[in-house]
Design an enzyme around this catalytic site. Sequence first.
Site, PDB file in Angstrom:
ATOM      1  N   HIS A   1       0.824  -1.211   0.000  1.00 48.07           N
ATOM      2  CA  HIS A   1       0.000   0.000   0.000  1.00 48.07           C
ATOM      3  C   HIS A   1       0.859   1.262   0.000  1.00 48.07           C
ATOM      4  O   HIS A   1       0.385   2.342   0.343  1.00 48.07           O
ATOM      5  CB  HIS A   1      -0.905   0.029   1.235  1.00 48.07           C
TER       6      HIS A   1
ATOM      7  N   HIS B   1      -6.959  -4.689  -1.022  1.00 44.06           N
ATOM      8  CA  HIS B   1      -6.242  -5.941  -1.289  1.00 44.06           C
ATOM      9  C   HIS B   1      -6.871  -6.657  -2.470  1.00 44.06           C
ATOM     10  O   HIS B   1      -6.650  -7.850  -2.669  1.00 44.06           O
ATOM     11  CB  HIS B   1      -6.274  -6.857  -0.070  1.00 44.06           C
TER      12      HIS B   1
END
Lengths: 338, 338
Positions: B67, B226
């Site tokens: 991320h 995700h």
Amino acid sequence: MRPKGRSGEETMKKFINSVDGVLAESLDGLAAAHADLVALGPERKFVRRRELNPKKVALVSGGGSGHEPLHAGFVGYGMLDAACPGQVFTSPTPDQIVEAAQAVSGEAGVLFIVKNYAGDRMNFEMAAEIAEGLTATIVTDDDVAVENSTHSIGRRGVAGTLIVEKIVGAAAEKGADLKGCVALGERVNVRTRSMGVALTSCTVPAAGTPTFSLGQDEMEMGVGIHGEPGRRRVKLERADAIADEMTTAIAQDLDARDGAEALLLVNGFGGTPTIELYLMYNAARRMLEKRGLRIARSLVGSFVTSLDMAGCSLTVSLLDAETTALWDHPVRTAALKW
Amino acid sequence: MRPKGRSGEETMKKFINSVDGVLAESLDGLAAAHADLVALGPERKFVRRRELNPKKVALVSGGGSGHEPLHAGFVGYGMLDAACPGQVFTSPTPDQIVEAAQAVSGEAGVLFIVKNYAGDRMNFEMAAEIAEGLTATIVTDDDVAVENSTHSIGRRGVAGTLIVEKIVGAAAEKGADLKGCVALGERVNVRTRSMGVALTSCTVPAAGTPTFSLGQDEMEMGVGIHGEPGRRRVKLERADAIADEMTTAIAQDLDARDGAEALLLVNGFGGTPTIELYLMYNAARRMLEKRGLRIARSLVGSFVTSLDMAGCSLTVSLLDAETTALWDHPVRTAALKW
């Protein structure tokens, strides 16, 4: 937007409303998001600083869009006074450049910073002839990949342009005159070398399909920021092998003395995430240090992009005490702030 | 890296040397590029500020990698004191978190900022039990797309986490105590709403193939960071239609009073370029203003990514005088600086 490509081809997946509106809508977004820093010129012909300083040399750059945040994202204190965005991968028109120059020029003259592409050079040259008042031009040509290219005679101007704009921008802010800015910009440009690699093509909205086609196990080594051909099309390699080829090409061309201080810029092309850019930085830095360079300053991020291309470029710029201090000078733009 | 997928499938095109080395090499790059701001803990268990202030509340966050720049890119003055990176999309272990907390804690205690995923919550909770000294925890859950998800009971914590970290980070810097930081963080979290959309899947290096498969004319509305499923898989739409669905979901959930001031964050997922993010900002801003919000602060860029996913999220956070001033407070990190 729904894809436009023919069935079976790769197709365009972008956040757009219409092919014709991409640039205008993106510029409106930039201007609204950064209204404290910049303002749009009439008909969106240029992006200029909100607050001008009529005593300093005014820096004006520009070029085709699709390389965001270059150049409009670099308008603000310590860097550009105005940027002229052409349509995607299309040079800005002379009248855009003239209007930008007139909007931001003060008593110290206007400096054009132009990437070495035939269209950009021609249009900035025409603008310089039309514009009243004192102008001068720096042409950047930092890309070592190829000697001539699709849109350029001589080397292409790529991510190193950011470094020229930052360092000359700081000098102008500190009161350098037009002649001094030109000399400084040329000095930075000749000490700056870049090379890029593409893992995928970009897709120009008006085309709707990828600019070039790469096999699933191929990369384009030495690619240009418009998807122009590089040195060779090769099989995908490990990051270290990619970084080694790029740093070798750059270092051979730079011919730096042992222990020389340098700035290393790892620049993403738009489709490559931060985790990979830092990994490439790690590889490139180690290799350059083995070659005797000392990496004194660093910048990692997507600054000179090629739409949605996955890929990156490495730029090495040799520093001295003066250019280091100018690099460190405060900057307040949409894309660079410190 | 050479693709690993089976013949005929989409394959992985990334700058990596080995699947196992991605995180370590990227962290080494981050630490070397920003050595003035951060240092790596032993065995790369955490990234911490180079200069600690033992008098302030220490903010520690973390979560799976992939991320970037979240969270390590937010370590520095005015934001986090340490970040614990797990492997890609994998929670950091309790011992990482304990060591980070011990390395940065002073007399004012440690605040954990945790995105609402089961693994993260469990491991931060275990760390809080093991760690000696005063700790407290804020859980972020700003994603309005779905009520429960693959890895979470309740809403997912996504890009709004950045806003909590920035605002609470400023308060801690200004001397807020642990109780005050918790109350502020919870207040910001409940006023913050996000929703994301994917145009492509991401590819986890260890998997080598895309996490999910999307047709060439499809998008995943409400996707998680995700690649978790969102609300629905639909045909690609124009940017305005996408922004309308996302801003509608956010605004209905926020239920803001007319004229309320808000921060709008347009966040790229890693594979989407800046030109498209500003176009989405332009669309979302107009729509939110039509709904009576006043966009008082803005942030556009790729800050909470999902590896190489093409897509973006919109986050709206309601501001008041105190949180606006804390947002504006100086920050010095790898990814956010002003």
